[in-house]
Design a protein around this motif. Structure first.
Motif, PDB file in Angstrom:
ATOM      1  N   TRP A   1       7.067   3.982  10.755  1.00 30.01           N
ATOM      2  CA  TRP A   1       7.007   2.401  11.155  1.00 30.01           C
ATOM      3  C   TRP A   1       7.415   2.542  12.480  1.00 30.01           C
TER       4      TRP A   1
ATOM      5  N   HIS B   1      -1.680 -12.067  -1.004  1.00 29.22           N
ATOM      6  CA  HIS B   1      -2.316 -10.519  -1.427  1.00 29.22           C
ATOM      7  C   HIS B   1      -0.899 -10.045  -2.711  1.00 29.22           C
TER       8      HIS B   1
ATOM      9  N   LEU C   1       1.019  -6.587  -1.525  1.00 34.57           N
ATOM     10  CA  LEU C   1       1.152  -5.627  -1.520  1.00 34.57           C
ATOM     11  C   LEU C   1       2.369  -4.224  -2.031  1.00 34.57           C
TER      12      LEU C   1
ATOM     13  N   GLN D   1       7.524  -5.965   7.682  1.00 31.88           N
ATOM     14  CA  GLN D   1       6.898  -6.261   8.485  1.00 31.88           C
ATOM     15  C   GLN D   1       5.749  -5.738   7.829  1.00 31.88           C
ATOM     16  N   VAL D   2       4.306  -6.235   7.701  1.00 31.66           N
ATOM     17  CA  VAL D   2       3.085  -5.170   6.663  1.00 31.66           C
ATOM     18  C   VAL D   2       2.051  -4.210   8.123  1.00 31.66           C
ATOM     19  N   VAL D   3       1.860  -3.314   7.345  1.00 27.29           N
ATOM     20  CA  VAL D   3       1.322  -2.792   8.264  1.00 27.29           C
ATOM     21  C   VAL D   3       0.454  -1.812   7.121  1.00 27.29           C
ATOM     22  N   ASP D   4      -0.631  -0.662   8.019  1.00 30.47           N
ATOM     23  CA  ASP D   4      -1.535  -0.548   6.803  1.00 30.47           C
ATOM     24  C   ASP D   4      -0.536   1.600   7.000  1.00 30.47           C
TER      25      ASP D   4
ATOM     26  N   LEU E   1       4.308  -3.048   2.445  1.00 32.64           N
ATOM     27  CA  LEU E   1       4.965  -4.104   3.433  1.00 32.64           C
ATOM     28  C   LEU E   1       6.753  -3.457   2.709  1.00 32.64           C
TER      29      LEU E   1
ATOM     30  N   MET F   1      -4.831   0.431   3.231  1.00 31.13           N
ATOM     31  CA  MET F   1      -3.803  -0.349   2.012  1.00 31.13           C
ATOM     32  C   MET F   1      -3.236  -1.325   3.328  1.00 31.13           C
ATOM     33  N   ARG F   2      -2.827  -2.360   3.329  1.00 33.99           N
ATOM     34  CA  ARG F   2      -1.665  -2.528   4.285  1.00 33.99           C
ATOM     35  C   ARG F   2      -0.547  -3.244   2.456  1.00 33.99           C
TER      36      ARG F   2
END
Length: 65
Positions: free
Chosen positions: A24, A41, A43, A13-16, A4, A1-2
């Motif tokens: 991070w 999307h 988030l 940043q948008v990360v898993d 924020l 899932m992504r």
């Protein structure tokens, strides 16, 4: 899932990510109840935990890494 990241060095940043926390770099981010729309999307927002990150991008001495 992504997810924020908000505040701290990873702001925007948008990360898993999954669960209640995301790492991070050497910084810890905790899940909030907030959600934000990005490029169509939804988030989940994770907020920076400032006691767990040194200004130089390295883990703090409280063993957060």
């Amino acid at each position: 899932m992504r997810v924020l990241l908000r505040h701290g060095p990873g702001d925007g940043q948008v990360v898993d990510g999954r669960g209640e926390t995301v790492v991070w770099g050497a910084c810890l981010y905790e899940r909030t109840g907030d959600r934000e729309e990005r490029h169509g999307h939804t988030l989940i927002v994770f907020r920076h935990r400032p006691d767990c990150c040194e200004p130089y991008g390295r883990g703090s001495e409280d063993r957060c890494e």
